[in-house]
Design an enzyme around this catalytic site. Structure first.
Site, PDB file in Angstrom:
ATOM      1  N   CYS A  28     -23.137  20.185 -41.004  1.00 58.82           N
ATOM      2  CA  CYS A  28     -23.560  19.402 -42.152  1.00 58.82           C
ATOM      3  C   CYS A  28     -22.577  18.264 -42.362  1.00 58.82           C
ATOM      4  CB  CYS A  28     -23.581  20.252 -43.415  1.00 58.82           C
ATOM      5  SG  CYS A  28     -24.718  21.647 -43.311  1.00 58.82           S
ATOM      6  N   GLY A  80     -26.666  15.889 -40.110  1.00 56.06           N
ATOM      7  CA  GLY A  80     -27.719  16.759 -40.633  1.00 56.06           C
ATOM      8  C   GLY A  80     -28.909  15.958 -41.086  1.00 56.06           C
ATOM      9  N   ASN A  85     -19.562  22.464 -45.426  1.00 54.68           N
ATOM     10  CA  ASN A  85     -19.862  22.295 -44.012  1.00 54.68           C
ATOM     11  C   ASN A  85     -19.152  23.407 -43.258  1.00 54.68           C
ATOM     12  OD1 ASN A  85     -18.662  20.049 -41.410  1.00 54.68           O
ATOM     13  ND2 ASN A  85     -20.411  21.392 -41.382  1.00 54.68           N
ATOM     14  N   GLY A  86     -19.914  24.175 -42.497  1.00 53.49           N
ATOM     15  CA  GLY A  86     -19.307  25.260 -41.736  1.00 53.49           C
ATOM     16  C   GLY A  86     -20.205  26.476 -41.750  1.00 53.49           C
ATOM     17  N   TYR A 115     -19.653  15.884 -28.949  1.00 58.65           N
ATOM     18  CA  TYR A 115     -20.998  15.458 -29.330  1.00 58.65           C
ATOM     19  C   TYR A 115     -21.159  15.130 -30.802  1.00 58.65           C
ATOM     20  CZ  TYR A 115     -25.913  15.811 -30.614  1.00 58.65           C
ATOM     21  OH  TYR A 115     -27.144  15.559 -31.148  1.00 58.65           O
TER      22      TYR A 115
HETATM   23  P1  AMP Z   1     -30.642  20.034 -23.990  1.00 58.47           P
HETATM   24  O1  AMP Z   1     -29.788  20.245 -22.785  1.00 58.47           O
HETATM   25  O2  AMP Z   1     -32.011  19.548 -23.721  1.00 58.47           O
HETATM   26  O3  AMP Z   1     -30.675  21.275 -24.853  1.00 58.47           O
HETATM   27  O4  AMP Z   1     -30.005  18.911 -24.885  1.00 58.47           O
HETATM   28  C1  AMP Z   1     -28.731  18.450 -24.673  1.00 58.47           C
HETATM   29  C2  AMP Z   1     -28.500  17.219 -25.476  1.00 58.47           C
HETATM   30  O5  AMP Z   1     -28.693  17.489 -26.884  1.00 58.47           O
HETATM   31  C3  AMP Z   1     -27.056  16.802 -25.325  1.00 58.47           C
HETATM   32  O6  AMP Z   1     -26.955  15.801 -24.359  1.00 58.47           O
HETATM   33  C4  AMP Z   1     -26.658  16.310 -26.678  1.00 58.47           C
HETATM   34  O7  AMP Z   1     -26.827  14.912 -26.745  1.00 58.47           O
HETATM   35  C5  AMP Z   1     -27.592  16.999 -27.623  1.00 58.47           C
HETATM   36  N1  AMP Z   1     -26.978  18.166 -28.266  1.00 58.47           N
HETATM   37  C6  AMP Z   1     -26.013  18.948 -27.817  1.00 58.47           C
HETATM   38  N2  AMP Z   1     -25.726  19.915 -28.705  1.00 58.47           N
HETATM   39  C7  AMP Z   1     -26.513  19.737 -29.749  1.00 58.47           C
HETATM   40  C8  AMP Z   1     -26.678  20.402 -31.000  1.00 58.47           C
HETATM   41  N3  AMP Z   1     -25.975  21.481 -31.319  1.00 58.47           N
HETATM   42  N4  AMP Z   1     -27.599  19.912 -31.851  1.00 58.47           N
HETATM   43  C9  AMP Z   1     -28.318  18.854 -31.521  1.00 58.47           C
HETATM   44  N5  AMP Z   1     -28.223  18.179 -30.366  1.00 58.47           N
HETATM   45  C10 AMP Z   1     -27.330  18.616 -29.480  1.00 58.47           C
END
Ligand code: AMP
Length: 478
Positions: free
Chosen positions: A2, A28, A102-103, A244
């Site tokens: 968040c 979020g 957040n957490g 990320y």
């Molecule tokens: P996928 O391998 O299709 O599950 O998606 C990977 C991509 O989603 C990564 O390259 C990130 O840009 C993004 N991503 C990674 N972790 C998360 C997360 N926890 N929530 C949302 N997007 C994520």
């Protein structure tokens, strides 16, 4: 995961909170909310959707006061129901209290059960309400926020960056391991605390510093004071924030996230010195990584994919079919840049593999000769219990699979991940001070059925109850 923000500013806070939430929207997208206080009344507005969908000018004008808190939610615990949208607001013993968090706590069920047995009632299914109950309970006894936060730090297991508005004062604290970020900035006529420094930038403010792990900061318009409530033997900053989650333009625990990602890109090149025709980022998360790769390799950085900026993150699509469809709407190849080329494709992480599989296919269909995937994080092999919405082991493409099997599954010409050692070096924080749970399966807190590398926590206690504070009247400043 968040985004949280609290502002105390004589010039009024609702529009500033709104701008700050806009800057934190990447943390979020499920819901957004604001609470403000004008000395008499607690105003609030919250709803499901993006910041721009939840608020308009009329609503913001109705949120009066010179102190307030705001939240954008990415649900990790608690259902996606309106009751779970933060801030949570309480009228309590003649006081107004609003809380944002957040957490993710890992001992919520036990704590909740204990408080329920003592007669406490709950309106939501979140861990945040448990924190609010602990705070309210201790304030009733000691009238001291320091004591209340000390009790939280003794009892809560997991990650928590929290901001509480109690009448016209803000209180902000971070768990003793500093798993989730939280920083302080100076605004024109007051102060701001926020998950990321980009929120301070959005207000034209000045970054002051990060809130220290285990620290409680008390803020009003004229200043802030600090109390170190607990000290852990090691911190456990979330490594995935650098990979990320955080915006690349944020400075987190003293480190510019863009620098980390660029350095990872450089290290990715150094690991096998592959010279492609073009270095192509997966937008936007792969951009800083690809820039680093291109600079170090001397190969041209060229975009091969265009992103539709008006779509949410593919991850929030609930079914696999929806996720696959969403990738196609979100990204389109720039064929002229890809045709007959040897492409290095750089992204931050591979989670389920849906995105990479689809993108590699897209780039091949656009005529690329070779697609070499380079990934800015090591394989994600384990779930996150501390606030990042990661799938279970069975859904994680790298869990229990060799690198070659993952390469084959996404149909890349070659696949290389950054090593954990190189990632840690790029961040510049010792591995013992980072949470690497999703990459190693070792967590900084005890989680049933998982391996842990717990940190010892010392509580700086015993001093607060003798130093009672009258909330809303006396303030220390620094
Ligand atoms: P996928 O391998 O299709 O599950 O998606 C990977 C991509 O989603 C990564 O390259 C990130 O840009 C993004 N991503 C990674 N972790 C998360 C997360 N926890 N929530 C949302 N997007 C994520």
């Amino acid at each position: 995961m968040c985004g949280i923000v609290g502002i105390v500013d004589a010039g009024g806070v609702s529009f500033q909170l709104y701008y700050a939430l806009y800057a934190l929207q990447h943390r979020g997208q499920e819901s957004a909310g604001l609470s403000t206080f004008d000395g008499k009344t607690l105003y609030k507005h919250k709803g499901q959707g993006l910041v721009a969908e939840v608020f308009d000018e009329e609503i913001l004008c109705s949120l009066k006061g010179s102190v307030g808190v705001g939240h954008v939610r990415y649900p990790t615990t608690g259902a996606k129901i309106p009751e779970n949208v933060q801030p949570f607001n309480f009228r309590y013993a003649g006081r107004h209290l609003a809380i944002i968090h957040n957490g993710n706590l890992v001992n919520t069920p036990a704590l909740r059960q204990e408080y329920e047995q003592r007669g406490q009632i709950f309106c939501t299914t979140t861990d945040t309400e448990v924190i609010a109950n602990i705070i309210a309970d201790e304030l009733r006894v000691s009238n001291s926020m320091e004591d209340a936060v000390l009790l939280c730090m003794r009892r809560l297991q997991g990650s928590y960056s929290v901001v509480i508005m109690l009448n016209d004062t803000l209180y902000a604290f971070r768990d003793p391991m500093g798993i989730k970020p939280l920083c302080i900035g100076k605004t024109e006529q007051g102060y701001v605390v926020a998950s990321e420094s980009v929120a301070v930038d959005a207000l034209g403010g000045t970054f002051v510093r990060d809130i220290r792990p285990g620290e409680l900061v008390t803020l009003n318009e004229s200043g802030f004071s600090s109390t170190q409530i607990a000290v852990a033997s090691h911190t456990a900053h979330c490594i995935f924030e650098y990979v990320y989650f955080a915006r690349a333009d944020s400075v987190m625990d003293g480190i510019l996230v863009y620098d980390v990602r660029q350095s990872i890109g450089q290290k990715l090149y150094e690991s096998d010195r592959l010279k492609p025709d073009i270095v192509c980022p997966v937008p936007d998360s792969g951009t800083a990584y690809a820039a680093g790769y291109a600079v170090r390799s001397g190969c041209p950085f060229l975009e091969g994919l265009m992103k539709n900026r008006y779509m949410g993150r593919t991850f929030i699509m609930p079914t696999q079919r929806q996720r696959e469809q969403a990738v196609r709407i979100k990204l389109n190849p720039i064929r002229g840049n890809l045709k007959d080329r040897k492409v290095v494709l750089v992204d931050d992480s591979i989670v389920r593999g849906t995105t990479s599989r689809r993108i590699v296919e897209m780039i091949r269909e656009a005529g690329a000769d070779e697609v070499h995937v380079r990934v800015g994080s090591p394989p994600i092999i384990a779930p996150c219990y501390l606030g990042v919405d990661m799938p279970t082991r069975t859904e994680l493409i790298a869990s229990g699979k060799e690198e070659e099997a993952v390469r084959d599954s996404i149909a890349a010409t070659s696949l290389t991940y950054i090593s954990l050692e190189d990632l840690v070096e790029a961040i510049g924080i010792d591995a013992s001070n980072l949470c690497t749970g999703c990459l190693t399966g070792h967590y900084p807190v005890e989680i049933p059925g998982e391996k842990s590398c717990r940190r010892a926590v010392t509580y700086v206690d015993g001093t607060y109850q003798s130093n009672l504070k009258r909330f809303g009247t006396e303030q220390e400043t620094s």
